[in-house]
Design an enzyme around this catalytic site. Structure first.
Site, PDB file in Angstrom:
ATOM      1  N   GLU A   1      -6.540  -7.525  -0.483  1.00  0.00           N
ATOM      2  CA  GLU A   1      -6.996  -7.707   0.907  1.00  0.00           C
ATOM      3  C   GLU A   1      -8.458  -7.329   0.919  1.00  0.00           C
ATOM      4  OE1 GLU A   1      -4.885  -5.445   3.905  1.00  0.00           O
ATOM      5  OE2 GLU A   1      -2.962  -5.913   2.962  1.00  0.00           O
TER       6      GLU A   1
ATOM      7  N   GLU B   1       0.823  -1.208   0.000  1.00  0.00           N
ATOM      8  CA  GLU B   1       0.000   0.000   0.000  1.00  0.00           C
ATOM      9  C   GLU B   1       0.858   1.259   0.000  1.00  0.00           C
ATOM     10  OE1 GLU B   1      -2.666  -0.385   3.351  1.00  0.00           O
ATOM     11  OE2 GLU B   1      -4.095  -1.470   2.120  1.00  0.00           O
TER      12      GLU B   1
END
Ligand code: GLA
Length: 616
Positions: free
Chosen positions: A264, A185
């Site tokens: 995710e 991320e």
């Protein structure tokens, strides 16, 4: 073949020639990316993954939990690689026991699962310092997640050593590892392409010759900042089917001509001390998973089995400069609970997945839920005050002004700063900054606490000359994401003043508490300052249990030498999970470090966890 697949197969062929490691299986699964498809052995492949972290589950339970994941209908397990546990000191690597990521990956393969590894070096994950070793903070000014050459040299060494463990397990060589993620991320924090390229290169140099990918928050902003040309981009989010659709729609421009995947999908959420317990509804999760399966979209359920932040390994958030440490439990309201039990979410997800598979692919029967047991109340009769125990726990060092524990070569635990006051000292004691929870004592008498969660750093004192002032500070877990990570040295990070005047000339006792064997307990002692308490219980049969800590205040628990983690009556977590494999038939020894006086000094074991505030 599009540009990406050509790139990948060229890269795979080139690196395969570099390695002469024997293949594990006669015919390695051939994993490739072609256009908007993952391909396994030439056939379109939908990744149905769940996230499970090997340090969060005792090694003895890995196989059981992986088998349960497979029986729920998953075909893949995703894990981060946790740098800090495997390189506890610079250049000293430890892949033994619970750190043995290669054994975890092989066990997954034996259980019929493919694997995705996300080696960071940054992992976030609500894990201490986002997975970075605390010793990085011994270098003043080092910037993690950046092109800082000092950081890149450390991460290159980590990847090189990790490559020795994992390169033979790539699917190109018969192992189960299909893909590896670059960074984590990154789009949330930066847009430095050179940094990301450097990490990608370090991974390739380490022998990770499978397709690499990047994961980010959904939508063009984060994805464009956190993506590299030629790599698949996956998105991280949560919500029901509608929100899932929106997340993919928003991200579509960045996912052109590549397989779609929820890198995710948050199937639950984590707890932070002082906040209400978090859950996520089964209906929401199953509707999202059903929506993705209907469209052949790959996913990774974060978490399939959350597990536990044993020892000192919880991370912390720093929302709007407010420090909030994550609890010891990382149950995450996941389909398999912290104790290895199958939840209703597990059953519902299994049903949805089974309904999307052909009749010829029946799912294996799930193994039974792991049993848990109650333990009758037992007393902890023996105790020793932490101050009395200092000589057996620590070698003191001197320091003109206080520094964080990293400056004294310490990574985790507590640290005590001691000063014998030369003159009468009256005024406001100001400790900047308290990282994270300080107990202030004068001549062994607790005067109060300074709690970073409550943004406390000052208190009145009135002490005569000759008094001994002790500041006992607990590292409650380093920030694992975002601003403030590099400034989260632990202990006292700047100055201690009384009414603006510096107090100097300290004796400093690092207290990593990794060996309590030297403690000399006294029967029926009753210390009224921070103290260790010891007791035991007998069991005829072994099963997991939850120690009820509601009669205690704040501290840590060890059982048979295993550090279970922290408790804190502010909740929401009120019980500490004890894995069956850490218990034995007969006598089991428990040591509690309790920071505050009072309480009953007794514990019961419960079959189920308790989440709530102190009053509940
Ligand atoms: C992000 C991170 C994970 C974890 C989750 C929240 O997606 O990538 O490591 O921190 O958030 O649990």
């Amino acid at each position: 073949m599009n540009r990406l697949s050509v790139l990948l197969s060229t890269c795979m062929a080139a690196s395969a020639a570099l390695f002469s490691v024997p293949a594990l299986a006669a015919t390695p699964p051939h994993f490739a990316i072609q256009g908007d498809q993952f391909l396994l052995d030439g056939k379109p492949y939908v990744i149905r993954s769940g996230e499970m972290h090997y340090p969060r589950i005792p090694r003895a339970d890995w196989r059981d939990r992986l088998r349960k994941a497979r029986a729920m209908g998953l075909n893949t397990i995703t894990t981060y690689a946790f740098w800090n546990v495997s390189e506890p000191e610079p250049g000293k690597f430890d892949f033994s026991g619970n750190n043995d990521i290669a054994a975890f990956v092989r066990t997954a393969q034996e259980e019929g699962l493919n694997v995705i590894v996300r080696p960071g070096p940054f992992v976030c994950a609500e894990w201490e310092f986002g997975g970075f070793p605390a010793w990085l903070l011994r270098t003043p000014g080092l910037r993690v997640r950046s092109y800082d050459p000092r950081f890149l040299a450390a991460s290159a060494a980590w990847f090189k050593r990790l490559g020795q463990e994992l390169a033979p397990l790539m699917s190109t060589r018969g192992g189960p590892i299909l893909m590896m993620q670059v960074e984590n991320e990154y789009g949330y924090v930066g847009n430095d392409r050179d940094y990301m390229e450097a990490i990608r290169k370090q991974m390739i140099d380490a022998g990770f010759d499978v397709p690499l990918f990047m994961s980010n928050g959904p939508g063009p902003t984060w994805m464009s900042r956190g993506s590299l040309p030629g790599l698949v981009s996956v998105i991280n989010f949560t919500g029901d089917a509608k929100k899932t659709e929106r997340a993919f729609l928003r991200s579509a421009p960045m996912m052109h001509d590549m397989p779609k995947m929820a890198g995710e999908y948050w199937s639950g959420w984590y707890d932070r001390w002082s906040e209400p317990h978090k859950t996520r509804s089964t209906e929401e999760v199953t509707s999202a998973v059903g929506w993705m399966l209907d469209r052949g979209i790959s996913f990774n359920l974060y978490m399939i089995d959350g597990g536990t932040n044993f020892g000192w390994m919880n991370g912390a958030n720093n929302d709007d400069a407010k420090y909030l440490p994550v609890t010891t439990s990382y149950d995450y309201d996941s389909p398999i609970d912290e104790a290895g039990r199958l939840t209703p979410k597990y059953g519902a997800l299994r049903k949805v997945i089974q309904a999307h598979l052909p009749k010829s692919e029946p799912l294996p029967e799930p193994p039974a839920s792991s049993p848990t047991m109650a333990i009758p109340r037992f007393e902890l009769h023996e105790a020793i005050s932490l101050l009395d125990a200092l000589p057996s726990l620590s070698k003191p060092q001197t320091s003109l002004v206080p520094h964080g524990m990293e400056a004294f070569g310490q990574n985790y635990g507590l640290i005590l700063y001691r000063k014998r006051l030369d003159a009468d000292t009256k005024g406001t004691l100001d400790v900047s900054d308290v990282h994270d929870y300080a107990t202030v004592l004068a001549d062994g008498r607790p005067l109060g606490t300074l709690d970073r969660v409550k943004q406390e750093h000052a208190m009145p004192v009135d002490l005569p000359a000759g008094s001994t002032l002790d500041l006992l500070v607990e590292n409650m877990g380093r920030i694992n994401i975002g601003p403030g990570m590099e400034d989260d040295n632990k202990g006292i990070t700047s100055a201690v003043q009384v009414d603006g005047m510096d107090i100097t000339g300290w004796t400093v006792y690092p207290l990593p508490l990794d060996d309590l064997s030297g403690l000399v307990f006294k029967a029926d002692a009753a210390p009224d300052d921070p103290a260790f308490w010891r007791g035991s219980f007998e069991i005829a049969n072994v099963a997991g249990t939850f120690l009820d800590m509601r009669d205690w205040h704040k501290g840590n628990v060890w059982i048979n030498g295993h550090h279970l983690g922290r408790f804190w009556n502010i909740g929401p977590q009120q019980t500490l999970y004890v894995p069956a494999s850490w218990l034995r038939k007969g006598r089991n020894d428990v040591v509690v470090l309790e920071m505050q006086p009072g309480g009953s000094h007794a514990i019961v074991g419960l079959k189920d966890p308790v989440f709530g505030t102190a009053a509940q």
